[in-house]
Design a protein around this motif. Sequence first.
Motif, mmCIF file in Angstrom:
data_model
loop_
_atom_site.group_PDB
_atom_site.id
_atom_site.type_symbol
_atom_site.label_atom_id
_atom_site.label_comp_id
_atom_site.label_asym_id
_atom_site.label_seq_id
_atom_site.Cartn_x
_atom_site.Cartn_y
_atom_site.Cartn_z
ATOM 1 N N PHE A 400 0.841 -1.199 0.000
ATOM 2 C CA PHE A 400 0.000 0.000 0.000
ATOM 3 C C PHE A 400 0.872 1.244 0.000
ATOM 4 C CE2 PHE A 400 -1.070 -2.625 3.882
ATOM 5 C CZ PHE A 400 0.113 -2.365 4.549
ATOM 6 N N ILE A 401 0.355 2.271 -0.641
ATOM 7 C CA ILE A 401 1.104 3.515 -0.774
ATOM 8 C C ILE A 401 0.183 4.693 -0.486
ATOM 9 C CG2 ILE A 401 2.720 2.600 -2.493
ATOM 10 C CD1 ILE A 401 1.040 3.981 -4.649
ATOM 11 N N SER A 402 0.762 5.858 -0.470
ATOM 12 C CA SER A 402 -0.035 7.071 -0.335
ATOM 13 C C SER A 402 -0.517 7.483 -1.719
ATOM 14 C CB SER A 402 0.838 8.169 0.277
ATOM 15 O OG SER A 402 0.427 9.418 -0.179
ATOM 16 N N GLU A 403 -1.737 7.968 -1.775
ATOM 17 C CA GLU A 403 -2.301 8.370 -3.060
ATOM 18 C C GLU A 403 -1.541 9.569 -3.635
ATOM 19 O OE1 GLU A 403 -6.492 8.929 -2.809
ATOM 20 O OE2 GLU A 403 -6.800 8.347 -4.891
ATOM 21 N N GLU A 404 -0.900 10.291 -2.749
ATOM 22 C CA GLU A 404 -0.133 11.472 -3.148
ATOM 23 C C GLU A 404 0.945 11.149 -4.192
ATOM 24 O OE1 GLU A 404 2.542 14.485 -0.760
ATOM 25 O OE2 GLU A 404 1.087 13.458 0.531
ATOM 26 N N ASN A 405 1.385 9.874 -4.195
ATOM 27 C CA ASN A 405 2.419 9.471 -5.142
ATOM 28 C C ASN A 405 2.045 9.775 -6.591
ATOM 29 O OD1 ASN A 405 4.759 8.057 -3.849
ATOM 30 N ND2 ASN A 405 3.069 7.022 -2.828
ATOM 31 N N PHE A 406 0.759 9.659 -6.907
ATOM 32 C CA PHE A 406 0.353 9.837 -8.302
ATOM 33 C C PHE A 406 0.624 11.257 -8.761
ATOM 34 C CE2 PHE A 406 -2.753 6.393 -6.922
ATOM 35 C CZ PHE A 406 -1.864 5.399 -7.283
ATOM 36 N N GLN A 407 0.439 12.201 -7.853
ATOM 37 C CA GLN A 407 0.764 13.589 -8.144
ATOM 38 C C GLN A 407 2.270 13.737 -8.348
ATOM 39 O OE1 GLN A 407 -2.182 15.100 -8.182
ATOM 40 N NE2 GLN A 407 -1.120 16.743 -9.306
ATOM 41 N N ARG A 408 3.001 13.147 -7.421
ATOM 42 C CA ARG A 408 4.467 13.257 -7.497
ATOM 43 C C ARG A 408 5.007 12.623 -8.772
ATOM 44 N NH1 ARG A 408 6.055 10.749 -1.899
ATOM 45 N NH2 ARG A 408 4.559 11.859 -0.609
ATOM 46 N N VAL A 420 -7.595 3.193 -8.243
ATOM 47 C CA VAL A 420 -6.991 2.365 -7.198
ATOM 48 C C VAL A 420 -7.989 1.526 -6.416
ATOM 49 C CG1 VAL A 420 -5.022 3.870 -6.789
ATOM 50 C CG2 VAL A 420 -7.164 4.286 -5.575
ATOM 51 N N VAL A 421 -7.438 0.506 -5.779
ATOM 52 C CA VAL A 421 -8.164 -0.233 -4.753
ATOM 53 C C VAL A 421 -7.859 0.474 -3.433
ATOM 54 C CG1 VAL A 421 -8.373 -2.434 -3.562
ATOM 55 C CG2 VAL A 421 -7.907 -2.384 -6.031
ATOM 56 N N ARG A 422 -8.888 0.937 -2.774
ATOM 57 C CA ARG A 422 -8.702 1.803 -1.612
ATOM 58 C C ARG A 422 -8.956 1.013 -0.322
ATOM 59 N NH1 ARG A 422 -8.554 7.165 -2.111
ATOM 60 N NH2 ARG A 422 -9.289 6.975 -4.262
ATOM 61 N N ILE A 423 -8.129 1.233 0.668
ATOM 62 C CA ILE A 423 -8.341 0.570 1.962
ATOM 63 C C ILE A 423 -9.310 1.419 2.784
ATOM 64 C CG2 ILE A 423 -7.217 -0.155 4.096
ATOM 65 C CD1 ILE A 423 -4.681 -0.612 2.377
ATOM 66 N N ALA A 424 -10.346 0.755 3.293
ATOM 67 C CA ALA A 424 -11.386 1.508 4.015
ATOM 68 C C ALA A 424 -10.871 2.020 5.357
ATOM 69 C CB ALA A 424 -12.616 0.625 4.210
ATOM 70 N N GLU A 430 -0.475 7.466 4.422
ATOM 71 C CA GLU A 430 0.706 6.927 3.754
ATOM 72 C C GLU A 430 0.480 5.516 3.230
ATOM 73 O OE1 GLU A 430 3.806 8.436 3.088
ATOM 74 O OE2 GLU A 430 2.447 10.101 3.510
ATOM 75 N N GLN A 431 -0.530 4.836 3.769
ATOM 76 C CA GLN A 431 -0.781 3.442 3.387
ATOM 77 C C GLN A 431 -2.245 3.258 3.021
ATOM 78 O OE1 GLN A 431 0.351 1.243 6.870
ATOM 79 N NE2 GLN A 431 2.491 1.851 6.766
ATOM 80 N N ALA A 432 -2.780 4.200 2.253
ATOM 81 C CA ALA A 432 -4.234 4.227 2.072
ATOM 82 C C ALA A 432 -4.718 3.510 0.824
ATOM 83 C CB ALA A 432 -4.722 5.666 2.063
ATOM 84 N N VAL A 433 -3.861 3.385 -0.194
ATOM 85 C CA VAL A 433 -4.336 2.735 -1.420
ATOM 86 C C VAL A 433 -3.345 1.649 -1.839
ATOM 87 C CG1 VAL A 433 -5.514 4.827 -2.203
ATOM 88 C CG2 VAL A 433 -3.189 4.368 -2.997
ATOM 89 N N MET A 434 -3.857 0.660 -2.542
ATOM 90 C CA MET A 434 -2.994 -0.421 -3.026
ATOM 91 C C MET A 434 -2.217 0.095 -4.231
ATOM 92 S SD MET A 434 -3.668 -2.629 -0.803
ATOM 93 C CE MET A 434 -2.890 -4.172 -1.341
ATOM 94 N N ARG A 435 -0.945 -0.261 -4.310
ATOM 95 C CA ARG A 435 -0.118 0.273 -5.385
ATOM 96 C C ARG A 435 -0.595 -0.236 -6.749
ATOM 97 N NH1 ARG A 435 5.460 -3.084 -3.953
ATOM 98 N NH2 ARG A 435 4.651 -5.155 -4.420
ATOM 99 N N THR A 436 -0.483 0.633 -7.734
ATOM 100 C CA THR A 436 -0.812 0.238 -9.101
ATOM 101 C C THR A 436 0.459 0.128 -9.934
ATOM 102 O OG1 THR A 436 -1.160 2.575 -9.632
ATOM 103 C CG2 THR A 436 -3.111 1.283 -9.071
ATOM 104 N N LEU A 437 1.576 0.520 -9.331
ATOM 105 C CA LEU A 437 2.875 0.372 -9.985
ATOM 106 C C LEU A 437 3.951 0.327 -8.907
ATOM 107 C CD1 LEU A 437 3.794 3.775 -11.729
ATOM 108 C CD2 LEU A 437 2.209 3.536 -9.840
ATOM 109 N N LEU A 438 5.130 -0.185 -9.287
ATOM 110 C CA LEU A 438 6.194 -0.362 -8.288
ATOM 111 C C LEU A 438 7.058 0.886 -8.133
ATOM 112 C CD1 LEU A 438 7.432 -3.960 -9.203
ATOM 113 C CD2 LEU A 438 5.723 -3.317 -7.511
ATOM 114 N N LEU A 439 7.007 1.781 -9.131
ATOM 115 C CA LEU A 439 7.924 2.918 -9.156
ATOM 116 C C LEU A 439 7.927 3.771 -7.874
ATOM 117 C CD1 LEU A 439 10.019 4.499 -10.791
ATOM 118 C CD2 LEU A 439 8.146 5.753 -11.882
ATOM 119 N N PRO A 440 6.759 4.094 -7.294
ATOM 120 C CA PRO A 440 6.826 4.942 -6.095
ATOM 121 C C PRO A 440 7.618 4.308 -4.957
ATOM 122 C CG PRO A 440 4.546 4.287 -6.575
ATOM 123 C CD PRO A 440 5.374 3.877 -7.744
ATOM 124 N N GLY A 441 7.449 2.995 -4.772
ATOM 125 C CA GLY A 441 8.202 2.316 -3.719
ATOM 126 C C GLY A 441 9.699 2.388 -3.984
#
Lengths: 682, 340
Positions: A400-408, A420-424, A430-441
């Motif tokens: 899981f990652i922060s959604e903010e990554n997409f902006q960055r 995204v798949v979002r965690i309720a 910082e850990q709110a959505v499931m990653r859709t790519l590995l790059l942010p990590g």
Amino acid sequence: MGVSINWLKQYVDFDWKAEELAHRLTMAGIAIEGVERVDDDFILDLDLTPNRGDCLGMINLAREVAALTGSSIRLPEIVIKESQENINQYIKVGIDDPDLCRRYAARLIKNVKIQESPAWLQKALIHSGVRPINNVVDVTNYVMLECNQPLHAFDYNLLGNTILVRRARVGEKFTTLDEVERTLDNDMLVITDGSKPVALAGIMGGLDSEIHDATVDVLLESAWFLGPNIRRTSRKVGLRSESSIRFEKGTDINGVIYAVNRAVMLIQDLAGGEVARGICDEYPVPRKELQVTLRPERVNYLLGTELTPSLMRSYLEKLQFPVKERKGDFIVNIPSYRPDIEIEVDLIEEVARLHGYDQIEPGLPGGEIIPGGLTPFQKFRDEIKNIMSPYLNEVINYSFISEENFQRLLLPQDSNLRNVVRIANPLSEEQAVMRTLLLPGLLHNVSTNLARKNENLGFYEMGAVFYPAESGLPLEKMRLGAIVCGHSDVNWTRHRVEMDFFYLKGIVENLLWKLGLEECEFIVAKDSSYHPGRSAVLKYYGDELGVIGEVHPQVLQNYDIKQRCCAFELDVEKLFAHKRTRSMVDRIARYPAVERDIAVVLANEVTAAAALKVIRDAEKELLKDVVVFDLYAGEQVASGYKSMAFRMTFQSMERTLTENDINSSVNRIVERLQKDLSAQLR
Amino acid sequence: MLNKLKEIADNSEKWLSQAGSIEEINELRVKVLGRKGEITQVLRGLKDLDAGERASVGKIANQVKEKLESMISSRTEEIKGEELQLRLSRESVDISLPGLPLQRGGKHPLTLINEEIREIFLSMGFSVAEGPEIESDYYNFEALNIPRDHPAREMQDSFYISEDILLRTHTSPVQVRTMEKLAPQLPVKIIVPGRVYRRDDDATHSPMFNQVEGLVIDKRITFGHLKGTLMHFAHKIFGEDVKVRYRPSFFPFTEPSAEMDISCVNCKGSGCRVCSHTGWLEILGAGMVDPRVLQFGGYDGEQVTGFAFGMGVERIAMLKYGINDLRLFFDNDKRFLRQF
Ligand SMILES: [Zn+2]
């Protein structure tokens, strides 16, 4: 929970030292985490499994000890002096919601004297981690610790003559003992005085009816509440108490009366007073006896043992379970204080643990061993890791990652990767959505390492990314990502490799080659996270496998990275689908190979791939190999142009090539370069 | 003439002894033995002698020639040897200088441990099964005998996507998925490695961690087999000298349930900080598959039995590699990763 050995000894005899007792209990499934000496006593640190909540009561724990020693327990004898006045004159109990409260009993003691408890009682509570308050409240806690039955004491005169147990009304307000006003809902159970709540059932009493120094008449509650409901309510209001913990795990519905009588007796001893005659006991549907059949051969079948039926029976009897025999089977009456036992295997576990797990002979399953194995895809993933590991360090990032990554990452608003798949209930943004790519990590890994002055980095990760699905479970896709920055470690040989785009491309090409995918094309990419002039999409016969490139400088800045980084991300399932087994394509020629170099000046826009293609097409027969061995742009070459040098290897399978053969091939190649790419020979 | 030959021989010997290089020797070879060399000339001059003298002088000349040839060749060898010695001593390097620094990558320690665990079970005939990391409530809880109000499914423990979908909290759902796929085939013999998620984050809990689950189902699988199989595993991964013990425990999907402890790998059982002074380390949970779970998977608990087990990969890795902080695994610090 702390258990005093001196207290335990009131109910059962044993000669074991504290450590020995702790060991025996642990090996029987009642885990003791530690033993601590306190004054003349030892305190056991009890770490119960959730099914054995019964052992939160001293008497039930004593039953376990008795089963291990083969002795029996002593229950405190109840002696109560009742007055002439019948309790029914004082209180009337009703249960509106018997699904949540199956039993409610009450007793009344008048004219008590509230004071400090005697030393023995205070000490017993303190050793168990409970704070002494006054004699009446302390007795309720003492009996709870003894019988595993939470009790509640009301000031009768603040309560009135009615007890009604019902679900709370939506939005109903109630202030608990801890002086917090709570808003209730329709799933919560409350004890009311007929109109307003006086206790949050099983969890905490109310501020308005609590025992205080001037209390004279005490109404004692002993009830059975439904565990799951207590747990839900306790979570919702954010309040856990010694009482709620016990109800959650399940209490003994048939122990309700013994416990209230035991408390009445102790209160009478310690606080005086007159006990009203009788017990108010609302128990609309009494518990049905539970009988479970135990087949001795089934015990041996499941355990792999050869225990005799009489030995099995002796274990059940040590637990004081009433056993009858019918046609070789045992019909076992399950005591109401053991709600964890429901079916035959539960009894088999009782037999096994009393016999001792260590007494069961270990073996290996029979039959021939059919070799296990990995699926082709599992092997493939191993293979990829084996190919990557010599060059890069494997990392494992959170999924899981922060959604903010997409902006960055400068992803466009309509990018699929933002879907995204979002965690309720994430732990943090910082850990709110499931990653859709590995790059942010991977960028995060570089950023934190650089911040710690770990320079020259090369990482890869293989893991799932997640996308929402139309229905059912989200989609999970296996990805391979990598990132590099810096250069090879400083050394004395002056041999230094920059870990730049071409370094990383080399790693990818090596991977593709080993997977038989060397025909993969690199096509200029338009990916917003990468440098527009230094990135490529990988295509294998039109199928997009992934992307490679220098990370966009703005993205690097967004991740606080102050040096160039190159990254790639590939679709592992696609690599797997296209993968080819390598086979021997080139015969080994018996005739000598001849090398020739040419250098040509080309316009900057002409790519190496285009030039190589022209060269290969121009001489299909004799040209074995061609590589770019030099690239130059600068003073020697007109601006807008570059010089590119090629080393070509000529070879024939049939004969030794002559000077003429080679010259005519080279001429043909040069002509094609001139014609197709306006190249000038240098 | 004989004097001449003697002179040639003496001069040549002198020359040879003074020659310091192959070149000088070659010079001599040409000067003495070459087509216009001294000996050749002596041999040519033989024709002017009478037959008797010719034979004796010729014989001596040839002897001198042969002798010189052999001296030249042995001196050549000698000089080659000397030159080689010289070159070798000139070429000696400081072998203590470090080698060319190749990029040194490597697998993550959790991958290494995972592979090690996997190999042990593969050799015992297990296969590797996998399942989704985002699971349905049904597979993650219900089919594992964890009904709605079981404490294990409280919101605080699981990450939910929706009411019915969550990040799997263990790899156990793959047990049921595999059973459904295989029933009524026997035997079932799988391990399930994978990432799992729990809503916990502190020094000893990570919101994401790795488990390896195992499941064996067949006719007449016993608790004894559970013990034997896992004991074999413990010995393979921690060494033949570790002691193993089993004690009763509780898992909703197994009955009887057991916890397997090994003697502390740090203190060998005498008690230390690692084992909280008990001498024992909890390694994995296991048990006989609850008949209700077998039924969910499509097997009849009267006809077949099975055992299941589960372990935390991080814990095994920490014990094996002496890692004292769980958070290092997901911190991905180069200084940590480079040690494996
Ligand atoms: Zn230790």
